[in-house]
Design a protein around this motif. Structure first.
Motif, PDB file in Angstrom:
ATOM      1  N   SER A  91      34.043  45.772  40.661  1.00  0.00           N
ATOM      2  CA  SER A  91      33.589  46.126  42.157  1.00  0.00           C
ATOM      3  C   SER A  91      35.089  45.988  43.026  1.00  0.00           C
ATOM      4  O   SER A  91      35.745  45.454  42.857  1.00  0.00           O
ATOM      5  CB  SER A  91      32.705  45.221  42.572  1.00  0.00           C
ATOM      6  OG  SER A  91      33.115  44.073  42.751  1.00  0.00           O
ATOM      7  N   LYS A  92      34.873  46.494  44.334  1.00  0.00           N
ATOM      8  CA  LYS A  92      35.809  46.311  45.367  1.00  0.00           C
ATOM      9  C   LYS A  92      36.282  44.635  45.745  1.00  0.00           C
ATOM     10  O   LYS A  92      37.255  44.408  45.592  1.00  0.00           O
ATOM     11  CB  LYS A  92      35.521  47.126  46.683  1.00  0.00           C
ATOM     12  CG  LYS A  92      36.736  47.000  47.609  1.00  0.00           C
ATOM     13  CD  LYS A  92      36.458  47.896  49.061  1.00  0.00           C
ATOM     14  CE  LYS A  92      37.526  47.732  49.954  1.00  0.00           C
ATOM     15  NZ  LYS A  92      37.166  48.569  51.046  1.00  0.00           N
ATOM     16  N   GLN A  93      35.241  44.401  45.677  1.00  0.00           N
ATOM     17  CA  GLN A  93      35.284  42.760  46.122  1.00  0.00           C
ATOM     18  C   GLN A  93      35.980  42.041  44.992  1.00  0.00           C
ATOM     19  O   GLN A  93      36.875  41.127  44.955  1.00  0.00           O
ATOM     20  CB  GLN A  93      33.672  42.000  46.415  1.00  0.00           C
ATOM     21  CG  GLN A  93      34.074  40.568  46.737  1.00  0.00           C
ATOM     22  CD  GLN A  93      32.614  39.824  46.979  1.00  0.00           C
ATOM     23  OE1 GLN A  93      31.746  40.653  47.064  1.00  0.00           O
ATOM     24  NE2 GLN A  93      32.806  38.653  47.572  1.00  0.00           N
ATOM     25  N   GLN A 144      43.712  39.920  40.660  1.00  0.00           N
ATOM     26  CA  GLN A 144      45.135  40.059  41.189  1.00  0.00           C
ATOM     27  C   GLN A 144      46.273  39.207  40.069  1.00  0.00           C
ATOM     28  O   GLN A 144      47.353  39.603  39.685  1.00  0.00           O
ATOM     29  CB  GLN A 144      45.429  39.719  42.554  1.00  0.00           C
ATOM     30  CG  GLN A 144      44.877  40.483  43.551  1.00  0.00           C
ATOM     31  CD  GLN A 144      44.996  42.064  42.955  1.00  0.00           C
ATOM     32  OE1 GLN A 144      46.280  42.569  43.092  1.00  0.00           O
ATOM     33  NE2 GLN A 144      44.028  42.759  43.099  1.00  0.00           N
ATOM     34  N   HIS A 145      45.466  38.092  39.542  1.00  0.00           N
ATOM     35  CA  HIS A 145      46.452  37.151  38.754  1.00  0.00           C
ATOM     36  C   HIS A 145      46.499  37.875  37.277  1.00  0.00           C
ATOM     37  O   HIS A 145      47.461  37.831  36.525  1.00  0.00           O
ATOM     38  CB  HIS A 145      45.829  35.910  38.257  1.00  0.00           C
ATOM     39  CG  HIS A 145      46.034  35.134  39.457  1.00  0.00           C
ATOM     40  ND1 HIS A 145      45.998  33.578  39.333  1.00  0.00           N
ATOM     41  CD2 HIS A 145      46.564  34.994  40.762  1.00  0.00           C
ATOM     42  CE1 HIS A 145      46.450  33.143  40.550  1.00  0.00           C
ATOM     43  NE2 HIS A 145      46.774  33.954  41.233  1.00  0.00           N
ATOM     44  N   LEU A 146      45.335  38.600  36.849  1.00  0.00           N
ATOM     45  CA  LEU A 146      45.475  39.433  35.816  1.00  0.00           C
ATOM     46  C   LEU A 146      46.388  40.761  35.885  1.00  0.00           C
ATOM     47  O   LEU A 146      47.210  40.772  34.640  1.00  0.00           O
ATOM     48  CB  LEU A 146      44.032  40.038  35.432  1.00  0.00           C
ATOM     49  CG  LEU A 146      42.918  38.962  35.123  1.00  0.00           C
ATOM     50  CD1 LEU A 146      41.602  39.699  35.056  1.00  0.00           C
ATOM     51  CD2 LEU A 146      43.339  38.305  33.879  1.00  0.00           C
ATOM     52  N   VAL A 147      46.543  41.158  36.938  1.00  0.00           N
ATOM     53  CA  VAL A 147      47.706  42.335  37.099  1.00  0.00           C
ATOM     54  C   VAL A 147      49.125  41.613  37.084  1.00  0.00           C
ATOM     55  O   VAL A 147      49.643  42.127  36.375  1.00  0.00           O
ATOM     56  CB  VAL A 147      47.433  42.843  38.538  1.00  0.00           C
ATOM     57  CG1 VAL A 147      48.440  43.911  38.737  1.00  0.00           C
ATOM     58  CG2 VAL A 147      46.120  43.726  38.460  1.00  0.00           C
ATOM     59  N   GLN A 148      49.152  40.513  37.671  1.00  0.00           N
ATOM     60  CA  GLN A 148      50.486  39.812  37.763  1.00  0.00           C
ATOM     61  C   GLN A 148      50.697  39.277  36.272  1.00  0.00           C
ATOM     62  O   GLN A 148      52.027  39.491  35.794  1.00  0.00           O
ATOM     63  CB  GLN A 148      50.521  38.581  38.469  1.00  0.00           C
ATOM     64  CG  GLN A 148      50.363  39.119  39.972  1.00  0.00           C
ATOM     65  CD  GLN A 148      50.017  37.812  40.813  1.00  0.00           C
ATOM     66  OE1 GLN A 148      49.792  36.724  40.482  1.00  0.00           O
ATOM     67  NE2 GLN A 148      49.949  38.003  42.344  1.00  0.00           N
ATOM     68  N   LEU A 149      49.902  39.044  35.458  1.00  0.00           N
ATOM     69  CA  LEU A 149      49.992  38.555  34.109  1.00  0.00           C
ATOM     70  C   LEU A 149      50.687  39.725  33.209  1.00  0.00           C
ATOM     71  O   LEU A 149      51.538  39.532  32.311  1.00  0.00           O
ATOM     72  CB  LEU A 149      48.657  38.198  33.410  1.00  0.00           C
ATOM     73  CG  LEU A 149      48.722  37.720  31.917  1.00  0.00           C
ATOM     74  CD1 LEU A 149      49.692  36.635  31.665  1.00  0.00           C
ATOM     75  CD2 LEU A 149      47.379  37.424  31.545  1.00  0.00           C
ATOM     76  N   GLN A 150      50.256  40.934  33.654  1.00  0.00           N
ATOM     77  CA  GLN A 150      50.764  42.049  32.642  1.00  0.00           C
ATOM     78  C   GLN A 150      52.070  42.343  33.023  1.00  0.00           C
ATOM     79  O   GLN A 150      52.970  42.528  32.067  1.00  0.00           O
ATOM     80  CB  GLN A 150      49.848  43.243  33.065  1.00  0.00           C
ATOM     81  CG  GLN A 150      50.361  44.630  32.336  1.00  0.00           C
ATOM     82  CD  GLN A 150      50.388  44.515  30.796  1.00  0.00           C
ATOM     83  OE1 GLN A 150      49.381  43.726  30.229  1.00  0.00           O
ATOM     84  NE2 GLN A 150      51.047  45.240  30.155  1.00  0.00           N
ATOM     85  N   VAL A 151      52.605  42.129  34.321  1.00  0.00           N
ATOM     86  CA  VAL A 151      53.869  42.084  34.712  1.00  0.00           C
ATOM     87  C   VAL A 151      54.788  41.137  34.108  1.00  0.00           C
ATOM     88  O   VAL A 151      55.856  41.481  33.642  1.00  0.00           O
ATOM     89  CB  VAL A 151      53.961  42.117  36.388  1.00  0.00           C
ATOM     90  CG1 VAL A 151      55.387  42.176  36.729  1.00  0.00           C
ATOM     91  CG2 VAL A 151      53.225  43.225  36.949  1.00  0.00           C
ATOM     92  N   GLY A 205      42.466  50.121  34.879  1.00  0.00           N
ATOM     93  CA  GLY A 205      40.997  50.182  34.007  1.00  0.00           C
ATOM     94  C   GLY A 205      40.353  48.829  34.907  1.00  0.00           C
ATOM     95  O   GLY A 205      39.044  48.983  34.828  1.00  0.00           O
ATOM     96  N   LEU A 206      41.206  47.653  35.271  1.00  0.00           N
ATOM     97  CA  LEU A 206      40.481  46.874  35.884  1.00  0.00           C
ATOM     98  C   LEU A 206      39.836  47.458  37.279  1.00  0.00           C
ATOM     99  O   LEU A 206      38.717  47.044  37.749  1.00  0.00           O
ATOM    100  CB  LEU A 206      41.594  45.701  36.090  1.00  0.00           C
ATOM    101  CG  LEU A 206      42.049  44.779  34.980  1.00  0.00           C
ATOM    102  CD1 LEU A 206      43.069  43.907  35.397  1.00  0.00           C
ATOM    103  CD2 LEU A 206      40.770  43.903  34.626  1.00  0.00           C
ATOM    104  N   ARG A 207      40.726  48.302  37.856  1.00  0.00           N
ATOM    105  CA  ARG A 207      40.312  48.570  39.158  1.00  0.00           C
ATOM    106  C   ARG A 207      38.981  49.580  39.092  1.00  0.00           C
ATOM    107  O   ARG A 207      37.870  49.570  39.936  1.00  0.00           O
ATOM    108  CB  ARG A 207      41.311  49.589  39.783  1.00  0.00           C
ATOM    109  CG  ARG A 207      40.793  50.200  41.456  1.00  0.00           C
ATOM    110  CD  ARG A 207      42.060  51.156  41.715  1.00  0.00           C
ATOM    111  NE  ARG A 207      43.526  50.343  42.099  1.00  0.00           N
ATOM    112  CZ  ARG A 207      43.711  49.977  43.055  1.00  0.00           C
ATOM    113  NH1 ARG A 207      42.860  49.926  44.193  1.00  0.00           N
ATOM    114  NH2 ARG A 207      44.933  49.309  43.140  1.00  0.00           N
TER     115      ARG A 207
END
Length: 314
Positions: free
Chosen positions: A115-117, A125-132, A109-111
């Motif tokens: 935007s790519k940037q 990336q911190h939000l993705v790591q937070l889910q992990v 969903g975030l991706r």
């Protein structure tokens, strides 16, 4: 159409489906014996005391019809208990499946919304790591137990996120909610995107609540006590009945069978046990899968290596 004989198939890199091999049956038997050592010790003691004694069996034995009725009742109770135990285990596995899926949806969903940037930014990336981190913390809170190297990995992950080591699933979920709010306020995502991420967050919260309910609500103690007591009464009657017929070994084996059947149901009822046996769920393996989906090769698990063998997969 079935492939013709002689065709050589290539093997992929995804691993074979999880399955118990016949050569691992002795490991399962060992786990059962280890868990039921108290009950088996009592069975051995009872057999050693009752069989050699010259007792008046008629004073101890119920009638044949009574033993038969008791056996039918025992089979129903054990069958019901084991069915409910498997249902609890499978519900827990289904909820963990939801955690896996929603973790993937969170990253996807975030991706898709950014935007790519923005996606490549440290913030995202911190939000993705937070889910992990939430998945691993949920693992540890459900079991109250962790592999030392995995605990170290979790601490390092929280350090990267600049979050305290004593963070909980609830506090990490609150961080995720605030992050969604900030993305919307700074117009990184639209209102529709905010709603989409909140729906993923809500689904995760529902799964967490269901898992906590299973963990914190065991089978009612009166039912547990009743089934166990009636099983011992019936087993004792079997033992004495076959002793009176000159076949004490048959009575012991039947008693052993009913005892193990009842104990299996009791063990499977707790899918978050600490011993990493085939009775519990593969929580570490599931969390490693989530980590590799969202953070490929970024985490160091130390000496821990996940296993897909259901006999010792934790």
């Amino acid at each position: 159409m079935l492939p013709s004989r002689g065709v050589v198939f290539e093997t992929g890199s995804y691993g074979d489906p999880a399955a118990t091999n016949q050569r691992d049956y002795w490991r399962v038997a060992f786990q059962l014996v280890k868990r039921a050592k108290f009950d088996l010790g009592m069975l051995v003691l009872m057999s050693a005391v009752l069989i050699p004694l010259d007792i008046h069996l008629k004073d101890w034995l119920l009638s044949t019809k009574a033993v038969a009725v008791l056996g039918i009742a025992m089979s129903i109770f054990i069958g019901f208990r084991n069915t409910q135990a498997i249902s609890r285990w499978w519900e827990a596995r289904t909820l963990w499946g939801s955690v896996v899926n929603k973790s993937r949806c969170w990253a996807d969903g975030l991706r898709g919304l950014l935007s790519k940037q923005q996606w490549q930014s440290a913030r995202t990336q911190h939000l993705v790591q937070l889910q992990v981190a939430i998945a691993w913390q949920l693992n540890f809170e459900l079991r109250n137990f962790w592999h030392p190297d995995l605990q170290l990995m979790r601490q390092q992950l929280l350090h990267q996120l600049a979050l305290p080591v004593n963070s909980t699933v609830r506090s990490l979920s609150a961080q995720r909610a605030m992050a969604i709010q900030q993305l919307a306020e700074e117009q990184w995502i639209s209102e529709r995107g905010r709603i989409h991420l909140l729906e993923i967050s809500d689904a995760m919260t529902d799964a967490v609540g269901g898992l906590e309910r299973i963990r914190n609500t065991p089978i009612p103690p009166p039912y547990d006590l009743f089934v166990r007591v009636i099983n011992w009464v019936f087993g004792t009657q079997l033992l004495l009945s076959f002793e009176s017929q000159g076949s004490p070994i048959t009575g012991i084996l039947l008693f052993f069978g009913f005892l193990i059947a009842e104990r299996i149901g009791a063990y499977v009822e707790g899918p978050f046990d600490q011993d990493g046996s085939s009775f519990s769920m593969p929580l570490n393996t599931i969390c490693v899968g989530i980590s590799e989906d969202l953070m490929p090769s970024e985490l160091d698990y130390g000496r821990y290596r996940p296993s897909r063998n259901p006999v010792f997969w934790n």
